[in-house]
Design an enzyme around this catalytic site. Structure first.
Site: not given
Length: 237
Positions: A35-36, A38, A69, A122, A124-125, A160, A172
């Site tokens: 986690e964190h 990358d 959408s 929102g 985390g996926l 992004e 991601d």
């Protein structure tokens, strides 16, 4: 959701009066290890899950983007209007990859586009990367662009970083583009070297649980940028 491919095809024909040229999809992901790491040039171990973003698209003869959408509504904008800080809300995730693909050299024109998602936002996926990569694949196939997955992931990451304004790493986007069934992706985020590692817990009588903690987050709210800045300060020290 039923059949998302049928849903976007039907909505596309009803809204735009013609069939789409194709349907594309990109999955959400969970991360087992790292986690964190990358955006700190480390290693990560994500896998794709059975939630995804599905996109129906067709080219236009002008530079207009008509984005629908099924969950968020509709936006219309010109390609010339897309750029850093110029588009807000969910449309930034949809239009950003087109801007980034153009910056990479592809001659991207206008699009009619319908998307739907069964990825909880929102949670985390990585719903944002799934949107970016599904739309990037559609634009690449319709207008041309690179086949290399690492390069495509870098284009989606740039969308992004620059258009949405989130200084994310590349995990991601690589997961959405490169993960394969019954494997996890061992990714070196410095070199983007990726190895497919067999992962089939059901074969051992196990299950991987992804638990909804009911805590929601928004990457664009500034907290993610603060965490990255703190990591960079620690690295300098």
């Amino acid at each position: 959701m039923g059949n998302p491919q049928a849903a976007v095809r039907r909505a596309f024909a009803e809204r735009f009066g013609r069939p789409p040229e194709g349907v594309w999809a990109a999955p959400a992901r969970v991360n087992l290890i790292g986690e964190h790491t990358d955006y700190n040039d480390g290693f990560v171990l994500p896998l794709a899950i059975d939630r995804r973003v599905t996109v129906a698209a067709a080219r236009r003869g002008d530079d207009l983007l008509r984005l629908l959408s099924l969950e968020k509504g509709e936006r219309r904008l010109r390609l010339a209007e897309v750029g850093p800080g110029a588009v807000g809300g969910w449309a930034a995730y949809a239009a950003g990859p087109l801007w980034a693909l153009r910056r990479d050299g592809a001659e991207v024109g206008g699009l009619d586009l319908v998307l739907t998602s069964d990825v909880p936002i929102g949670s985390g996926l990585s719903s944002s990367a799934a949107v970016e990569c599904a739309i990037l694949l559609a634009a690449r196939d319709l207008y041309g662009g690179p086949d290399d997955l690492a390069r495509l992931a870098s284009i989606a990451q740039r969308a992004e970083n620059d258009v949405v304004g989130v200084p994310c790493g590349i995990m991601d986007q690589m997961a959405a583009l490169a993960c394969t069934a019954a494997h996890v992706l061992l990714l070196d985020c410095r070199s983007l070297e990726a190895d497919q590692v067999p992962f089939a817990p059901a074969d051992a009588g196990l299950a991987l649980l992804v638990v909804d903690t009911r805590v929601s987050h928004a990457l664009a709210d500034g907290g993610y940028a603060e965490r990255r800045a703190a990591c960079e300060r620690a690295a300098r020290v």
